[in-house]
Design an enzyme around this catalytic site. Sequence first.
Site, PDB file in Angstrom:
ATOM      1  N   LYS A  60      52.678  57.610  41.418  1.00  0.00           N
ATOM      2  CA  LYS A  60      52.489  58.475  42.583  1.00  0.00           C
ATOM      3  C   LYS A  60      52.608  59.823  42.529  1.00  0.00           C
ATOM      4  CE  LYS A  60      51.821  56.376  46.745  1.00  0.00           C
ATOM      5  NZ  LYS A  60      52.329  55.089  47.666  1.00  0.00           N
ATOM      6  N   HIS A 106      33.650  48.572  49.329  1.00  0.00           N
ATOM      7  CA  HIS A 106      34.516  47.773  50.227  1.00  0.00           C
ATOM      8  C   HIS A 106      34.176  46.531  50.513  1.00  0.00           C
ATOM      9  CE1 HIS A 106      37.577  47.998  53.475  1.00  0.00           C
ATOM     10  NE2 HIS A 106      36.658  47.247  54.265  1.00  0.00           N
TER      11      HIS A 106
HETATM   12  C1  GAR Z   1      37.107  44.081  45.697  1.00  0.00           C
HETATM   13  O1  GAR Z   1      37.044  43.174  46.405  1.00  0.00           O
HETATM   14  C2  GAR Z   1      37.049  45.313  46.543  1.00  0.00           C
HETATM   15  O2  GAR Z   1      35.787  45.317  47.237  1.00  0.00           O
HETATM   16  C3  GAR Z   1      38.304  45.568  47.346  1.00  0.00           C
HETATM   17  O3  GAR Z   1      39.361  45.243  46.238  1.00  0.00           O
HETATM   18  C4  GAR Z   1      38.946  43.999  45.294  1.00  0.00           C
HETATM   19  C5  GAR Z   1      38.951  44.218  43.898  1.00  0.00           C
HETATM   20  O4  GAR Z   1      38.767  43.115  43.048  1.00  0.00           O
HETATM   21  N1  GAR Z   1      38.341  47.024  47.712  1.00  0.00           N
HETATM   22  C6  GAR Z   1      39.100  47.225  48.794  1.00  0.00           C
HETATM   23  O5  GAR Z   1      39.556  46.419  49.391  1.00  0.00           O
HETATM   24  C7  GAR Z   1      39.203  48.841  49.015  1.00  0.00           C
HETATM   25  N2  GAR Z   1      39.457  49.059  50.406  1.00  0.00           N
HETATM   26  P1  GAR Z   1      38.614  43.346  41.563  1.00  0.00           P
HETATM   27  O6  GAR Z   1      40.070  44.026  41.101  1.00  0.00           O
HETATM   28  O7  GAR Z   1      38.795  41.967  40.906  1.00  0.00           O
HETATM   29  O8  GAR Z   1      37.564  44.357  41.298  1.00  0.00           O
END
Ligand code: GAR
Length: 191
Positions: A60, A106
Amino acid sequence: MKPHRIAIFASGSGTNAEEILAYFQYHPSIEVKVLLSNNPQAQALQRAERFKVKALTFNKAQFRDTYEVLAWLKDEKVTHIVLAGFMWLVPDYLIHAYPGKIINIHPALLPKFGGKGMYGKFVHEAVKAAGEVETGITIHEVNEHYDEGNIVFQATCGIEAVDSVETIAQKVQKLEHIHYPKVIEQWILQR
Ligand code: GAR
């Protein structure tokens, strides 16, 4: 060197990162140069390595209080940033360094079900609790606020009464994997 060079930011499993890595592996004009993560345990890091893409982590303080990450992006001559399940707010200095060149996915239909704390399964739980009859994905440019940038693309899927949080998550993930790489490609090439 290809004309368009992506950095992927991912915090977790990285299934979207994997789809993006695969889609651009042999692309004529776009390449993934580096995958960056705030989470040393993120499976996304190994996925990048399997594609022979450099994988780096930061904490961070490095991200917020130094320009180290920006220096890495400049070293790799990155032109576009793709967030794929990246859970930290992007600091202003990065947004100013890449104006209109940062995109996020998202797992819901923004402006509904967005904002701080709305990520992953929390989004699907909120959608289910609200009794929505449809959900989907939103691909948007990133500004200083969570989930508020210009919307580039949305796709929807229906929710049946029998759907659980898990089945909603599966439907949404399927949409993400189908659309995100292609939308990134069009967004880069058409702007
Ligand atoms: C995905 O569903 C993406 O849309 C979400 O995290 C997941 C990651 O999955 N993003 C958010 O919620 C952002 N606010 P992954 O690591 O398997 O790609």
